[in-house]
Write a protein that holds these residues in place. Sequence first.
Motif, PDB file in Angstrom:
ATOM      1  N   ILE A 206       1.294  -1.214   0.026  1.00 26.29           N
ATOM      2  CA  ILE A 206       0.386   0.471   0.023  1.00 26.29           C
ATOM      3  C   ILE A 206       0.804   1.117   0.034  1.00 26.29           C
ATOM      4  CG2 ILE A 206      -2.112  -0.726   1.079  1.00 26.29           C
ATOM      5  CD1 ILE A 206      -0.655   1.317   3.130  1.00 26.29           C
ATOM      6  N   ASP A 207       2.197   1.180  -0.240  1.00 31.51           N
ATOM      7  CA  ASP A 207       3.442   2.448  -0.835  1.00 31.51           C
ATOM      8  C   ASP A 207       2.276   3.681  -0.960  1.00 31.51           C
ATOM      9  OD1 ASP A 207       5.703   3.525  -0.014  1.00 31.51           O
ATOM     10  OD2 ASP A 207       6.285   2.880  -1.633  1.00 31.51           O
ATOM     11  N   SER A 208       2.043   3.350  -2.059  1.00 37.44           N
ATOM     12  CA  SER A 208       1.169   4.639  -3.089  1.00 37.44           C
ATOM     13  C   SER A 208      -0.094   4.823  -3.129  1.00 37.44           C
ATOM     14  CB  SER A 208       1.672   3.873  -4.435  1.00 37.44           C
ATOM     15  OG  SER A 208       0.597   2.875  -4.722  1.00 37.44           O
ATOM     16  N   CYS A 209      -0.490   4.269  -1.915  1.00 40.32           N
ATOM     17  CA  CYS A 209      -1.847   4.364  -1.322  1.00 40.32           C
ATOM     18  C   CYS A 209      -1.986   6.172  -0.656  1.00 40.32           C
ATOM     19  CB  CYS A 209      -2.427   3.287   0.098  1.00 40.32           C
ATOM     20  SG  CYS A 209      -4.080   4.016   0.671  1.00 40.32           S
ATOM     21  N   PRO A 210      -3.224   6.563  -1.095  1.00 36.09           N
ATOM     22  CA  PRO A 210      -3.109   8.111  -0.868  1.00 36.09           C
ATOM     23  C   PRO A 210      -3.635   8.674   1.094  1.00 36.09           C
ATOM     24  CG  PRO A 210      -4.480   7.281  -2.437  1.00 36.09           C
ATOM     25  CD  PRO A 210      -3.934   6.560  -1.993  1.00 36.09           C
ATOM     26  N   TYR A 211      -4.634   7.708   1.762  1.00 39.18           N
ATOM     27  CA  TYR A 211      -4.578   8.255   2.825  1.00 39.18           C
ATOM     28  C   TYR A 211      -3.079   7.260   3.751  1.00 39.18           C
ATOM     29  CZ  TYR A 211      -6.140   3.078   2.864  1.00 39.18           C
ATOM     30  OH  TYR A 211      -6.521   1.318   3.548  1.00 39.18           O
ATOM     31  N   PHE A 212      -2.310   7.012   2.682  1.00 41.07           N
ATOM     32  CA  PHE A 212      -0.753   6.474   3.472  1.00 41.07           C
ATOM     33  C   PHE A 212       0.269   7.381   3.841  1.00 41.07           C
ATOM     34  CE2 PHE A 212       3.028   2.564   4.294  1.00 41.07           C
ATOM     35  CZ  PHE A 212       2.320   2.946   5.871  1.00 41.07           C
ATOM     36  N   THR A 213       0.271   8.246   4.604  1.00 38.86           N
ATOM     37  CA  THR A 213       1.523   9.069   4.597  1.00 38.86           C
ATOM     38  C   THR A 213       1.987   8.842   4.852  1.00 38.86           C
ATOM     39  OG1 THR A 213       1.039   9.914   6.848  1.00 38.86           O
ATOM     40  CG2 THR A 213      -0.446  10.984   4.671  1.00 38.86           C
ATOM     41  N   LYS A 214       3.813   9.648   4.676  1.00 36.19           N
ATOM     42  CA  LYS A 214       5.610   9.290   4.946  1.00 36.19           C
ATOM     43  C   LYS A 214       4.784   9.925   6.256  1.00 36.19           C
ATOM     44  CE  LYS A 214       9.831  11.555   3.879  1.00 36.19           C
ATOM     45  NZ  LYS A 214      10.008  12.863   3.402  1.00 36.19           N
ATOM     46  N   ASP A 215       4.232  10.281   7.162  1.00 35.06           N
ATOM     47  CA  ASP A 215       4.140  10.389   8.532  1.00 35.06           C
ATOM     48  C   ASP A 215       3.969   9.182   9.037  1.00 35.06           C
ATOM     49  OD1 ASP A 215       5.485  13.097   8.672  1.00 35.06           O
ATOM     50  OD2 ASP A 215       3.624  14.408   8.932  1.00 35.06           O
ATOM     51  N   ASP A 216       2.684   8.178   8.478  1.00 41.72           N
ATOM     52  CA  ASP A 216       1.883   7.144   8.867  1.00 41.72           C
ATOM     53  C   ASP A 216       3.545   6.083   8.231  1.00 41.72           C
ATOM     54  OD1 ASP A 216      -0.037   8.456   9.305  1.00 41.72           O
ATOM     55  OD2 ASP A 216      -0.949   7.963   7.426  1.00 41.72           O
ATOM     56  N   LYS A 217       4.294   6.320   7.429  1.00 44.01           N
ATOM     57  CA  LYS A 217       4.932   5.439   6.668  1.00 44.01           C
ATOM     58  C   LYS A 217       6.526   5.230   8.057  1.00 44.01           C
ATOM     59  CE  LYS A 217       3.865   5.993   1.595  1.00 44.01           C
ATOM     60  NZ  LYS A 217       4.533   6.649   1.024  1.00 44.01           N
ATOM     61  N   ILE A 218       6.528   6.778   8.425  1.00 44.51           N
ATOM     62  CA  ILE A 218       8.120   6.592   8.734  1.00 44.51           C
ATOM     63  C   ILE A 218       7.936   6.022  10.379  1.00 44.51           C
ATOM     64  CG2 ILE A 218       9.523   8.460  10.373  1.00 44.51           C
ATOM     65  CD1 ILE A 218       9.232   9.596   7.838  1.00 44.51           C
ATOM     66  N   LEU A 219       6.652   6.387  11.514  1.00 47.95           N
ATOM     67  CA  LEU A 219       6.343   6.072  12.346  1.00 47.95           C
ATOM     68  C   LEU A 219       5.676   4.450  12.172  1.00 47.95           C
ATOM     69  CD1 LEU A 219       5.066   6.462  15.212  1.00 47.95           C
ATOM     70  CD2 LEU A 219       2.924   6.844  14.639  1.00 47.95           C
ATOM     71  N   SER A 220       4.973   3.994  11.626  1.00 45.90           N
ATOM     72  CA  SER A 220       4.536   2.448  11.367  1.00 45.90           C
ATOM     73  C   SER A 220       6.415   1.611  11.202  1.00 45.90           C
ATOM     74  CB  SER A 220       3.814   2.112   9.771  1.00 45.90           C
ATOM     75  OG  SER A 220       3.066   2.342  10.247  1.00 45.90           O
ATOM     76  N   LEU A 221       7.068   2.326  10.162  1.00 46.00           N
ATOM     77  CA  LEU A 221       8.376   1.215   9.750  1.00 46.00           C
ATOM     78  C   LEU A 221       9.084   1.893  10.788  1.00 46.00           C
ATOM     79  CD1 LEU A 221       8.970   2.803   6.803  1.00 46.00           C
ATOM     80  CD2 LEU A 221       8.814   0.579   6.841  1.00 46.00           C
ATOM     81  N   GLU A 222       9.363   2.378  11.871  1.00 45.27           N
ATOM     82  CA  GLU A 222      10.029   2.932  13.495  1.00 45.27           C
ATOM     83  C   GLU A 222       8.942   1.776  14.258  1.00 45.27           C
ATOM     84  OE1 GLU A 222      13.117   3.942  16.015  1.00 45.27           O
ATOM     85  OE2 GLU A 222      12.742   4.324  13.058  1.00 45.27           O
ATOM     86  N   ASN A 223       8.519   1.275  14.512  1.00 42.31           N
ATOM     87  CA  ASN A 223       7.907   0.411  15.363  1.00 42.31           C
ATOM     88  C   ASN A 223       8.321  -0.659  15.032  1.00 42.31           C
ATOM     89  OD1 ASN A 223       6.284   2.824  16.456  1.00 42.31           O
ATOM     90  ND2 ASN A 223       4.664   2.227  15.027  1.00 42.31           N
ATOM     91  N   ILE A 224       8.039  -1.166  13.250  1.00 33.76           N
ATOM     92  CA  ILE A 224       8.406  -2.796  13.742  1.00 33.76           C
ATOM     93  C   ILE A 224       9.399  -2.568  13.711  1.00 33.76           C
ATOM     94  CG2 ILE A 224       6.518  -3.360  12.311  1.00 33.76           C
ATOM     95  CD1 ILE A 224       7.808  -2.579   9.320  1.00 33.76           C
ATOM     96  N   ARG A 225      10.299  -1.665  13.090  1.00 34.48           N
ATOM     97  CA  ARG A 225      12.445  -1.761  13.516  1.00 34.48           C
ATOM     98  C   ARG A 225      12.087  -1.876  14.670  1.00 34.48           C
ATOM     99  NH1 ARG A 225      15.420   2.184  13.123  1.00 34.48           N
ATOM    100  NH2 ARG A 225      17.880   1.397  12.391  1.00 34.48           N
ATOM    101  N   LYS A 226      11.367  -1.249  16.121  1.00 33.96           N
ATOM    102  CA  LYS A 226      11.876  -1.459  17.071  1.00 33.96           C
ATOM    103  C   LYS A 226      11.382  -2.861  17.665  1.00 33.96           C
ATOM    104  CE  LYS A 226      11.431   3.144  18.673  1.00 33.96           C
ATOM    105  NZ  LYS A 226      10.413   4.523  19.213  1.00 33.96           N
ATOM    106  N   THR A 227      10.326  -3.044  16.927  1.00 30.66           N
ATOM    107  CA  THR A 227      10.324  -4.458  17.206  1.00 30.66           C
ATOM    108  C   THR A 227      10.690  -5.281  17.050  1.00 30.66           C
ATOM    109  OG1 THR A 227       7.537  -3.870  17.520  1.00 30.66           O
ATOM    110  CG2 THR A 227       8.299  -6.056  17.066  1.00 30.66           C
ATOM    111  N   ILE A 228      11.906  -5.568  16.063  1.00 30.22           N
ATOM    112  CA  ILE A 228      12.673  -7.032  15.420  1.00 30.22           C
ATOM    113  C   ILE A 228      13.717  -6.119  15.959  1.00 30.22           C
ATOM    114  CG2 ILE A 228      14.103  -7.206  13.136  1.00 30.22           C
ATOM    115  CD1 ILE A 228      11.904  -6.401  11.499  1.00 30.22           C
ATOM    116  N   ILE A 229      14.489  -5.342  16.080  1.00 35.42           N
ATOM    117  CA  ILE A 229      15.731  -4.971  17.414  1.00 35.42           C
ATOM    118  C   ILE A 229      15.411  -5.741  18.870  1.00 35.42           C
ATOM    119  CG2 ILE A 229      17.511  -3.070  18.140  1.00 35.42           C
ATOM    120  CD1 ILE A 229      17.060  -1.428  15.591  1.00 35.42           C
ATOM    121  N   ASN A 230      14.303  -4.672  19.636  1.00 33.42           N
ATOM    122  CA  ASN A 230      14.113  -5.918  20.428  1.00 33.42           C
ATOM    123  C   ASN A 230      14.563  -7.333  20.473  1.00 33.42           C
ATOM    124  OD1 ASN A 230      14.303  -2.698  21.473  1.00 33.42           O
ATOM    125  ND2 ASN A 230      11.723  -3.154  21.217  1.00 33.42           N
ATOM    126  N   GLY A 231      14.047  -7.846  19.500  1.00 37.73           N
ATOM    127  CA  GLY A 231      14.031  -9.117  19.451  1.00 37.73           C
ATOM    128  C   GLY A 231      14.582  -9.645  19.609  1.00 37.73           C
TER     129      GLY A 231
END
Length: 290
Positions: A206-231
């Motif tokens: 859904i990268d090109s989906c209009p309701y998925f903004t740049k800020d949304d992407k950055i926040l979501s990616l940071e959350n899953i990135r933290k999940t992986i690093i913590n794991g």
Amino acid sequence: MTEKLKYERRIIAFIDILGFKEIVKKSESDTSKIELLYSVLEYLKNWEKPDNWNLKFVEIEEDAQKKGLKYFDISTKTNTTAFSDSIVVSVKIENDINEMTSTLICNLAYIGSMLMEKGILFRGGLTIGNIIHKDNGTVFGQGLIEAYLLELKSAKFPRIVLSDKLIKELNYPIERKINRYPYHQYLKRFEDGCVGFHQMIYYQVIDSCPYFTKDDKILSLENIRKTIINGLDSSFEQSEVFEKYKWLKVQYNDLIILSDFDCDNKTHENIKVKIREVREDHNIHFSQVD
């Protein structure tokens, strides 16, 4: 007289939360884990409402729009049963199986992404077979057993894998672009031969989906990135757990997530920050090199 029971041919998903027992154990001394468990289980329970299996995540797909969105509607054909750390979803086959599988996979991918942002991993099996699945939660049949065994023996990593039986009924190989369905963007064949999708693929699709903004992407990616690093950093003495997070790290680094198109420079910016490897001669924590 009561209605005579008979098996229905359905698409069936069996999904299991990974590390559930460990989270429960930690919740004895960490109240935040109680809140986490409760919110996750309530979230999964909420998916027992058929209306939630709607077209929201498939209607943005051009392949679905061209074929007619009404054919992708599974909301009146879907049953869901959530119990303990597992969830069973089945869809009665009435329309084209490619259309129904598309909507199911789009929704499952979304569920996976939301759980991963909370730090929860899952794995599952997706197949086709005979099952009885009622609104009151009663569910049994050979199809359910096959989905469960697929999750148990083949999924291995935080992903949902498809049975060969289901794949043979889907539109493979694709001979023309017009024969492509939304699920084709989610599925891949992994190095071990299994076909399926992981919890993060939703963000790429859904990268090109209009309701998925740049800020949304950055926040979501940071959350899953933290999940992986913590794991990765909390799985000392747990090689099986570490291998799952190590596998996720590779899948995360392979994701293609772009920013909005820069008209001035005529380029996309890759906004995903990769997870770097540790240098054993300097440290052993991924968070230290992050």
